[in-house]
Motif scaffolding. Structure first.
Motif, mmCIF file in Angstrom:
data_model
loop_
_atom_site.group_PDB
_atom_site.id
_atom_site.type_symbol
_atom_site.label_atom_id
_atom_site.label_comp_id
_atom_site.label_asym_id
_atom_site.label_seq_id
_atom_site.Cartn_x
_atom_site.Cartn_y
_atom_site.Cartn_z
ATOM 1 N N TYR A 45 4.376 -37.393 -9.793
ATOM 2 C CA TYR A 45 5.414 -36.384 -9.705
ATOM 3 C C TYR A 45 5.109 -35.289 -10.721
ATOM 4 O O TYR A 45 4.816 -35.580 -11.888
ATOM 5 C CB TYR A 45 6.776 -37.013 -10.011
ATOM 6 C CG TYR A 45 7.925 -36.052 -9.931
ATOM 7 C CD1 TYR A 45 8.533 -35.786 -8.708
ATOM 8 C CD2 TYR A 45 8.417 -35.421 -11.066
ATOM 9 C CE1 TYR A 45 9.599 -34.898 -8.620
ATOM 10 C CE2 TYR A 45 9.485 -34.540 -10.993
ATOM 11 C CZ TYR A 45 10.070 -34.288 -9.764
ATOM 12 O OH TYR A 45 11.109 -33.406 -9.687
ATOM 13 N N TYR A 46 5.176 -34.041 -10.295
ATOM 14 C CA TYR A 46 4.918 -32.902 -11.162
ATOM 15 C C TYR A 46 6.133 -31.967 -11.152
ATOM 16 O O TYR A 46 6.750 -31.756 -10.118
ATOM 17 C CB TYR A 46 3.688 -32.112 -10.688
ATOM 18 C CG TYR A 46 2.421 -32.905 -10.753
ATOM 19 C CD1 TYR A 46 1.729 -33.050 -11.943
ATOM 20 C CD2 TYR A 46 1.894 -33.504 -9.616
ATOM 21 C CE1 TYR A 46 0.559 -33.784 -12.014
ATOM 22 C CE2 TYR A 46 0.716 -34.237 -9.674
ATOM 23 C CZ TYR A 46 0.059 -34.373 -10.873
ATOM 24 O OH TYR A 46 -1.097 -35.104 -10.935
ATOM 25 N N ILE A 83 7.874 -31.923 -7.496
ATOM 26 C CA ILE A 83 7.397 -32.456 -6.223
ATOM 27 C C ILE A 83 6.361 -33.547 -6.471
ATOM 28 O O ILE A 83 5.662 -33.530 -7.483
ATOM 29 C CB ILE A 83 6.806 -31.312 -5.355
ATOM 30 C CG1 ILE A 83 6.556 -31.763 -3.928
ATOM 31 C CG2 ILE A 83 5.561 -30.749 -5.989
ATOM 32 C CD1 ILE A 83 6.253 -30.624 -2.966
ATOM 33 N N ILE A 84 6.280 -34.479 -5.558
ATOM 34 C CA ILE A 84 5.251 -35.506 -5.601
ATOM 35 C C ILE A 84 4.013 -34.949 -4.894
ATOM 36 O O ILE A 84 4.109 -34.498 -3.751
ATOM 37 C CB ILE A 84 5.722 -36.797 -4.905
ATOM 38 C CG1 ILE A 84 6.918 -37.384 -5.653
ATOM 39 C CG2 ILE A 84 4.586 -37.810 -4.810
ATOM 40 C CD1 ILE A 84 7.584 -38.540 -4.941
ATOM 41 N N VAL A 132 -4.125 -30.430 -6.734
ATOM 42 C CA VAL A 132 -3.146 -29.905 -5.779
ATOM 43 C C VAL A 132 -1.987 -29.262 -6.533
ATOM 44 O O VAL A 132 -1.503 -28.194 -6.154
ATOM 45 C CB VAL A 132 -2.640 -31.024 -4.840
ATOM 46 C CG1 VAL A 132 -1.556 -30.505 -3.908
ATOM 47 C CG2 VAL A 132 -3.797 -31.604 -4.025
ATOM 48 N N ALA A 133 -1.561 -29.878 -7.631
ATOM 49 C CA ALA A 133 -0.475 -29.322 -8.441
ATOM 50 C C ALA A 133 -0.868 -27.973 -9.031
ATOM 51 O O ALA A 133 -0.055 -27.038 -9.063
ATOM 52 C CB ALA A 133 -0.088 -30.296 -9.549
ATOM 53 N N SER A 134 -2.104 -27.837 -9.483
ATOM 54 C CA SER A 134 -2.541 -26.555 -10.050
ATOM 55 C C SER A 134 -2.596 -25.480 -8.965
ATOM 56 O O SER A 134 -2.235 -24.327 -9.219
ATOM 57 C CB SER A 134 -3.892 -26.696 -10.756
ATOM 58 O OG SER A 134 -4.909 -27.070 -9.862
ATOM 59 N N ASP A 165 3.760 -33.441 -16.202
ATOM 60 C CA ASP A 165 3.794 -34.714 -15.480
ATOM 61 C C ASP A 165 5.145 -35.393 -15.700
ATOM 62 O O ASP A 165 6.040 -34.838 -16.344
ATOM 63 C CB ASP A 165 2.619 -35.605 -15.893
ATOM 64 C CG ASP A 165 2.638 -35.995 -17.357
ATOM 65 O OD1 ASP A 165 3.682 -35.827 -18.024
ATOM 66 O OD2 ASP A 165 1.597 -36.476 -17.836
ATOM 67 N N ARG A 166 5.289 -36.600 -15.196
ATOM 68 C CA ARG A 166 6.592 -37.276 -15.281
ATOM 69 C C ARG A 166 7.004 -37.593 -16.714
ATOM 70 O O ARG A 166 8.174 -37.823 -16.986
ATOM 71 C CB ARG A 166 6.594 -38.546 -14.438
ATOM 72 C CG ARG A 166 5.710 -39.619 -14.989
ATOM 73 C CD ARG A 166 5.823 -40.861 -14.192
ATOM 74 N NE ARG A 166 4.976 -41.870 -14.830
ATOM 75 C CZ ARG A 166 4.736 -43.026 -14.337
ATOM 76 N NH1 ARG A 166 5.271 -43.357 -13.186
ATOM 77 N NH2 ARG A 166 3.968 -43.875 -14.968
#
Length: 76
Positions: free
Chosen positions: A3-4, A20-21, A27-29, A57-58
């Motif tokens: 989760y980010y 979002i997960i 992908v988060a970047s 991050d979480r």
């Protein structure tokens, strides 16, 4: 999958833009770059102020940051 969370960073202030997960930090970047581009267009007053989008991050550890107005390739 991790989760980010995404925040708009304006000086010392962090404004939550949601979370979002996603598969991984790559992908988060990509999402952070996309969000930065969208915020830059929707809120042009944030340009040239040094604002950025950060990804945590979480555990709330910053794992990525991208500016809203990146330096153009020709200027590097």
């Amino acid at each position: 999958m991790p989760y980010y969370s995404f925040d708009l960073v304006d000086g010392e202030e962090f404004k939550n833009q949601g979370g979002i997960i996603l598969e991984d930090i790559e992908v988060a970047s990509d999402r952070a770059v996309q969000l930065a581009s969208e915020l830059s267009q929707v809120k042009p007053e944030l340009q040239q102020k040094g604002c950025s989008v950060r990804v945590t991050d979480r555990d709330h550890v910053e794992v990525y940051r991208t500016p809203l107005d990146p330096v153009p390739a020709w200027r590097r």
